[in-house]
Each structure stands twice: as C-alpha cells, then as structure tokens.
Design an enzyme around this catalytic site. Structure first.
Site, PDB file in Angstrom:
ATOM      1  N   GLN A  92       1.325  -1.066   0.243  1.00 46.78           N
ATOM      2  CA  GLN A  92       0.341  -0.190  -0.196  1.00 46.78           C
ATOM      3  C   GLN A  92       1.130   0.707  -0.030  1.00 46.78           C
ATOM      4  OE1 GLN A  92      -2.405  -0.341   3.710  1.00 46.78           O
ATOM      5  NE2 GLN A  92      -3.647  -1.762   2.479  1.00 46.78           N
ATOM      6  N   TRP A  93       1.973   1.095   0.884  1.00 44.91           N
ATOM      7  CA  TRP A  93       3.121   1.773   0.905  1.00 44.91           C
ATOM      8  C   TRP A  93       3.433   2.631   0.070  1.00 44.91           C
ATOM      9  CZ3 TRP A  93       5.164   1.988   6.420  1.00 44.91           C
ATOM     10  CH2 TRP A  93       6.089   3.471   6.371  1.00 44.91           C
ATOM     11  N   ARG A  97       4.405   7.478  -5.873  1.00 47.62           N
ATOM     12  CA  ARG A  97       5.655   7.826  -5.735  1.00 47.62           C
ATOM     13  C   ARG A  97       6.288   8.758  -5.797  1.00 47.62           C
ATOM     14  NH1 ARG A  97       0.142   7.675 -10.160  1.00 47.62           N
ATOM     15  NH2 ARG A  97      -0.080   9.139  -8.908  1.00 47.62           N
ATOM     16  N   GLU A 103      14.875  -0.269  -0.426  1.00 45.86           N
ATOM     17  CA  GLU A 103      14.267  -2.002  -0.466  1.00 45.86           C
ATOM     18  C   GLU A 103      15.819  -2.947  -0.237  1.00 45.86           C
ATOM     19  OE1 GLU A 103      10.514  -3.346  -1.599  1.00 45.86           O
ATOM     20  OE2 GLU A 103      10.758  -4.079   0.093  1.00 45.86           O
ATOM     21  N   SER A 105      17.161  -6.126  -0.662  1.00 41.75           N
ATOM     22  CA  SER A 105      17.379  -6.846  -1.262  1.00 41.75           C
ATOM     23  C   SER A 105      16.652  -8.290  -1.001  1.00 41.75           C
ATOM     24  CB  SER A 105      18.129  -6.620  -2.345  1.00 41.75           C
ATOM     25  OG  SER A 105      17.884  -7.665  -3.443  1.00 41.75           O
ATOM     26  N   LEU A 193       8.590  17.811   2.571  1.00 44.19           N
ATOM     27  CA  LEU A 193       7.412  17.656   3.283  1.00 44.19           C
ATOM     28  C   LEU A 193       6.041  17.580   3.036  1.00 44.19           C
ATOM     29  CD1 LEU A 193       6.729  18.172   6.084  1.00 44.19           C
ATOM     30  CD2 LEU A 193       6.737  20.941   5.527  1.00 44.19           C
ATOM     31  N   HIS A 194       5.982  18.388   1.555  1.00 42.31           N
ATOM     32  CA  HIS A 194       3.993  18.702   0.988  1.00 42.31           C
ATOM     33  C   HIS A 194       4.014  16.993   0.871  1.00 42.31           C
ATOM     34  CE1 HIS A 194       1.698  19.357  -2.371  1.00 42.31           C
ATOM     35  NE2 HIS A 194       2.263  19.221  -2.869  1.00 42.31           N
ATOM     36  N   HIS A 198       1.337  14.909   2.565  1.00 42.39           N
ATOM     37  CA  HIS A 198      -0.098  14.250   0.647  1.00 42.39           C
ATOM     38  C   HIS A 198      -0.640  12.703   1.645  1.00 42.39           C
ATOM     39  CE1 HIS A 198      -2.648  13.022  -2.123  1.00 42.39           C
ATOM     40  NE2 HIS A 198      -1.675  11.733  -2.596  1.00 42.39           N
ATOM     41  N   ARG A 203      -2.984   8.058   5.237  1.00 43.43           N
ATOM     42  CA  ARG A 203      -2.849   7.232   5.934  1.00 43.43           C
ATOM     43  C   ARG A 203      -2.899   7.101   7.229  1.00 43.43           C
ATOM     44  NH1 ARG A 203      -3.550   2.665   1.951  1.00 43.43           N
ATOM     45  NH2 ARG A 203      -2.428   3.914   0.094  1.00 43.43           N
TER      46      ARG A 203
HETATM   47  C1  LIG Z   1      -8.216   4.290   1.475  1.00 47.75           C
HETATM   48  C2  LIG Z   1      -7.070   4.193  -0.187  1.00 47.75           C
HETATM   49  C3  LIG Z   1      -7.841   2.999  -0.697  1.00 47.75           C
HETATM   50  C4  LIG Z   1      -6.502   2.510  -1.233  1.00 47.75           C
HETATM   51  N1  LIG Z   1      -7.831   1.615  -2.582  1.00 47.75           N
HETATM   52  C5  LIG Z   1      -6.435   1.537  -3.706  1.00 47.75           C
HETATM   53  C6  LIG Z   1      -7.584   0.532  -4.282  1.00 47.75           C
HETATM   54  O1  LIG Z   1      -7.987  -0.330  -4.312  1.00 47.75           O
HETATM   55  N2  LIG Z   1      -6.600  -0.460  -5.409  1.00 47.75           N
HETATM   56  C7  LIG Z   1      -5.898   0.701  -5.567  1.00 47.75           C
HETATM   57  O2  LIG Z   1      -5.333   0.245  -7.173  1.00 47.75           O
HETATM   58  N3  LIG Z   1      -5.519   1.384  -5.162  1.00 47.75           N
HETATM   59  C8  LIG Z   1      -5.419   1.611  -4.191  1.00 47.75           C
HETATM   60  N4  LIG Z   1      -5.407   3.145  -3.492  1.00 47.75           N
HETATM   61  C9  LIG Z   1      -4.172   3.829  -3.256  1.00 47.75           C
HETATM   62  C10 LIG Z   1      -5.103   5.218  -4.258  1.00 47.75           C
HETATM   63  O3  LIG Z   1      -5.269   5.082  -5.328  1.00 47.75           O
HETATM   64  C11 LIG Z   1      -3.490   5.813  -4.971  1.00 47.75           C
HETATM   65  O4  LIG Z   1      -2.871   5.048  -5.583  1.00 47.75           O
HETATM   66  C12 LIG Z   1      -2.344   6.182  -3.149  1.00 47.75           C
HETATM   67  O5  LIG Z   1      -2.948   6.759  -2.465  1.00 47.75           O
HETATM   68  C13 LIG Z   1      -1.701   6.724  -3.621  1.00 47.75           C
HETATM   69  O6  LIG Z   1      -1.819   8.392  -4.179  1.00 47.75           O
HETATM   70  P1  LIG Z   1      -0.434   9.267  -4.729  1.00 47.75           P
HETATM   71  O7  LIG Z   1      -0.989   9.030  -6.058  1.00 47.75           O
HETATM   72  O8  LIG Z   1      -2.244  10.496  -4.611  1.00 47.75           O
HETATM   73  O9  LIG Z   1      -0.028   9.610  -4.423  1.00 47.75           O
HETATM   74  P2  LIG Z   1       1.253   9.774  -4.619  1.00 47.75           P
HETATM   75  O10 LIG Z   1       2.149   8.862  -5.733  1.00 47.75           O
HETATM   76  O11 LIG Z   1       2.542   9.772  -3.697  1.00 47.75           O
HETATM   77  O12 LIG Z   1       1.012  11.297  -5.344  1.00 47.75           O
HETATM   78  C14 LIG Z   1       1.046  12.152  -4.565  1.00 47.75           C
HETATM   79  C15 LIG Z   1       0.338  13.180  -5.894  1.00 47.75           C
HETATM   80  O13 LIG Z   1       1.255  13.656  -6.946  1.00 47.75           O
HETATM   81  C16 LIG Z   1       0.828  13.522  -8.242  1.00 47.75           C
HETATM   82  N5  LIG Z   1       1.585  12.685  -8.875  1.00 47.75           N
HETATM   83  C17 LIG Z   1       1.710  11.702  -8.828  1.00 47.75           C
HETATM   84  N6  LIG Z   1       2.298  10.612  -9.431  1.00 47.75           N
HETATM   85  C18 LIG Z   1       1.859  11.211 -10.930  1.00 47.75           C
HETATM   86  C19 LIG Z   1       0.740  10.492 -12.254  1.00 47.75           C
HETATM   87  N7  LIG Z   1       2.051  10.243 -13.049  1.00 47.75           N
HETATM   88  N8  LIG Z   1       0.260  11.851 -13.055  1.00 47.75           N
HETATM   89  C20 LIG Z   1       0.098  12.799 -12.764  1.00 47.75           C
HETATM   90  N9  LIG Z   1       0.172  13.243 -10.704  1.00 47.75           N
HETATM   91  C21 LIG Z   1       0.709  12.144 -10.495  1.00 47.75           C
HETATM   92  C22 LIG Z   1      -0.981  13.744  -7.567  1.00 47.75           C
HETATM   93  O14 LIG Z   1      -1.553  14.482  -7.742  1.00 47.75           O
HETATM   94  C23 LIG Z   1      -0.816  12.980  -6.487  1.00 47.75           C
HETATM   95  O15 LIG Z   1      -1.871  13.039  -5.609  1.00 47.75           O
HETATM   96  C24 LIG Z   1      -6.202   3.355  -2.018  1.00 47.75           C
HETATM   97  C25 LIG Z   1      -5.859   4.388  -1.165  1.00 47.75           C
HETATM   98  C26 LIG Z   1      -6.201   4.211  -0.111  1.00 47.75           C
HETATM   99  C27 LIG Z   1      -5.595   6.269   0.447  1.00 47.75           C
END
Ligand SMILES: Cc1cc2nc3c(=O)[nH]c(=O)nc-3n(C[C@H](O)[C@H](O)[C@H](O)COP(=O)(O)OP(=O)(O)OC[C@H]3O[C@@H](n4cnc5c(N)ncnc54)[C@H](O)[C@@H]3O)c2cc1C
Length: 334
Positions: A92-93, A97, A103, A105, A193-194, A198, A203
């Site tokens: 999940q973590w 991205r 990590e 290995s 930090l930003h 998020h 989380r």
């Molecule tokens: C309660 C919960 C349930 C979830 N359930 C599922 C599930 O069922 N299946 C599943 O697959 N995932 C699931 N997820 C994962 C979720 O969909 C996100 O992948 C995860 O929370 C990472 O979020 P993020 O992409 O905003 O964060 P980050 O990857 O940290 O990105 C931070 C921000 O950077 C920007 N960003 C980063 N990369 C890109 C990009 N390539 N293009 C455009 N903008 C970008 C976006 O604004 C993004 O919000 C779940 C998450 C949570 C919290």
C-alpha cells in the site's frame, strides 16, 4: 555534537536514530532530515539567509501557504526514514510515487523469518458499510486462536521451504516467492514535506488499513518534531478540516448567512435527509457531509511520540539477524 551551519530542530535532533516499534516486529526511525519550518518561509520569500522574523509571522505565512495550496516551498524540507513493515503494508505504501525508496533486496540478502500476527483486538469481521475494511466488531477468541494456528502452520511451511532452498543451491530470488504477505520487509524512504503531508493525510485517515495508520501516526509524531508549525497547519486544514462541494456549500448557506462581517444562523431552518437529497446530494454524500460536520466535536489528534517506547538501532538489528535462515548466521563463538 559537531557545530553545524544547517538549520536544525532540537526536538527532531532528540529522536534522530531512535527506533519506534510498530505492530509485532516493525519499526520506524527518523534517520535524517533537511530543513525546518523556517526554511519553508525562507524559500517562499526567496530570502537571504536567516532573518529576524518572529515565530508568529512564520506561523502566519506557513498557514497561509497551506490554506492556499502554495506547496512548492514545503518541498524544500525533506525527511528520511528507516521503516520495517509487513509486505502487505509495504504494498500500500509503495503506491506513493513521490518518495525515494531503497528496499531490502530479497535477491541479495536472506529475508528474516518474521511474520505479522494481528492481535485479537484487530481481528474483526468484514465491514458491511465499507467493503474495503473491518467492522470494529472483534471475532470470537476461538476464531482468533484458530486463525493464528492456521497462520503459523502456513508460515512454518513457508519458512522451512525457504530455509531448505537457501541452504541448498537455489537462488534467493526464487527461494522467496512463496513467502506470505505477512513477512516483514524494510526500506529507507525519503520524501519532501509536501508529499509526506499528502501521504499522511491519506494514511492516518480512518479509511486506510489500521496497520498502515499505525505507521502514519508515528511518522506524523516525527514530523511534528521537525516542522511543528507545518504540522499544526496540516492538522487544522487537512486532518481536521474538510473540502466542501457546491451542494454542501448551498446546504450550509441555507443554515447560516454571511452578515455584518460574521455569520448569522437562519432561525427555524432544518435540513433533513429529504431536503438535502432535493439539493442534489446522494445518500452517500449526505452521510459524508454529516461525518465531516460531526468531526468538529472531536478533539484534534496530537500524534505525540512516546519516547519511552523507543529502542536503539541494535535492538532491531539483533532480532533481525537472529531471524534469518541458518546459512547467513555467524558461526557460534568458541
Ligand atoms: C483508503 C485507500 C484505499 C485505496 N484503495 C485502492 C485500491 O483498491 N486499489 C488501488 O489500486 N489503489 C488503492 N489505493 C491507492 C490509491 O489509489 C493511490 O494510488 C495511493 O493512495 C497514492 O496516492 P497518490 O497517487 O495521490 O500519491 P503519490 O503517488 O504520492 O502522488 C502524490 C501526488 O502527485 C501527483 N502525481 C504523482 N504521480 C503522478 C502521475 N503519474 N500523474 C499525475 N499526477 C501524479 C498526484 O497529484 C498525486 O496525488 C487506496 C488508497 C487509500 C488511501
């Protein structure tokens, strides 16, 4: 400590390199950080070195930046963690991205045979409201006991197979493929930090799985020590604040009017579920609006770290070394 010209936060210095235990074998440690609240202000103003700004002025600016999503100055601060978590938590973590990750290995190193076993309080029935979560109702003690017995059986078989293959000729990269998702892994994780805010917003939220919430809460406590003003703004605007849709704004606008530089309640106005539905809110949106508003009566979380639980790095290093298959263990002395 050597003199430094770098901005430091005394509360963060106090916990650097301490390991905070999580779940049954996991941990998080703040390994390093770069920058403090003052660095965010300096970046925002593109100013020359340390100024003489009052803390209240820094606080006001940081809160303004957070409210208005002017986020790039907060990317100037970075935090580096050493984290150890079960593989299902890591999965999940890793979806976040925007961090830099390295990590352990499993192709190179032997994996410690340490597996997560949920405590009885965490083994709950499937939620009927939220298909993705647990209900809050603990299963019977006998069900927990039987689940633990079955988990242990699977783990014993997995660990024995891994032990046998790695003690023989099989490459580690394949010997590992049937280790369960409960197996602990670890990584170094660096993020600005930003993006940390998020990550933490998602989380520490009740919708996230409890196990990853546990990590989020400890990391929030670490952040509080690195950048307390940013932390405070995050609690106020993100953790305890809420975004409102057009329909929600209209509903609240019917209850209170903007008047004379303040707010005035509209006497006798009641918005029941039917009125809210007529305003375009689905049943689920109504539920979510009520949940958002009920949060106003909940005290904000403090996420303070309990320093009494912290361990030195050696504590975990020894436990993990003792848990790798025999081939990687140093020969007994004497
Ligand atoms: C309660 C919960 C349930 C979830 N359930 C599922 C599930 O069922 N299946 C599943 O697959 N995932 C699931 N997820 C994962 C979720 O969909 C996100 O992948 C995860 O929370 C990472 O979020 P993020 O992409 O905003 O964060 P980050 O990857 O940290 O990105 C931070 C921000 O950077 C920007 N960003 C980063 N990369 C890109 C990009 N390539 N293009 C455009 N903008 C970008 C976006 O604004 C993004 O919000 C779940 C998450 C949570 C919290």
């Amino acid at each position: 400590m050597a003199d430094t010209k770098r901005p430091v936060s005394p509360a963060a210095e106090e916990i650097l390199g301490l390991y905070f235990p999580l779940l049954d074998h996991g941990f998080v440690s703040l390994v390093d950080y770069m920058g403090t609240d003052e660095c965010i202000e300096r970046a925002a103003r593109v100013s020359y070195g340390h100024g003489t700004r009052k803390r209240s002025q820094t606080r006001g600016l940081l809160r303004y930046l957070r409210r208005h999503k002017h986020t790039t100055p907060s990317e100037m601060v970075e935090l580096k963690f050493h984290c150890c978590m079960p593989m299902f938590v890591a999965r999940q973590w890793i979806r976040h991205r925007t961090a830099n990750v390295n990590e352990l290995s499993g192709r190179y190193s032997l994996i410690p045979m340490l597996f997560y076993t949920p405590e009885a309080a965490q083994l709950q029935t499937q939620s009927r409201q939220n298909n993705q979560g647990r209900s809050g109702e603990v299963v019977a003690a006998s069900v927990h006991a039987e689940a633990v017995r079955r988990w242990n059986e699977i783990r014993r078989a997995s660990a024995e197979a891994y032990d046998w293959m790695t003690a023989g000729e099989v490459a580690r990269e394949l010997a590992r493929i049937d280790l369960p998702l409960s197996t602990y892994t670890q990584w170094y994780w660096k993020i600005d930090l930003h993006n940390l805010l998020h990550f933490l917003t998602l989380r520490v939220d009740a919708h996230a799985q409890w196990e990853i919430q546990e990590y989020g809460r400890v990391m929030a406590g670490m952040l509080k020590r690195v950048a307390p003003l940013s932390y405070e703004a995050w609690i106020d605007y993100d953790v305890c604040g809420a975004h409102l849709s057009r329909m929600e704004m209209e509903a609240l606008g019917a209850l209170v009017a903007v008047e004379g530089g303040g707010l005035r309640s509209q006497p006798g106005v009641v918005l029941d579920a039917q009125v809210l539905a007529a305003g375009g809110l689905s049943n689920r949106e109504v539920e979510e609006l009520l949940r958002k508003l009920s949060r106003s009566s909940t005290p904000p979380p403090d996420f303070d770290l309990d320093l009494r639980t912290a361990k030195p790095a050696d504590y975990f290093a020894e436990r993990f070394a003792a848990a790798v298959p025999r081939v990687d263990r140093p020969p007994p002395e004497g």
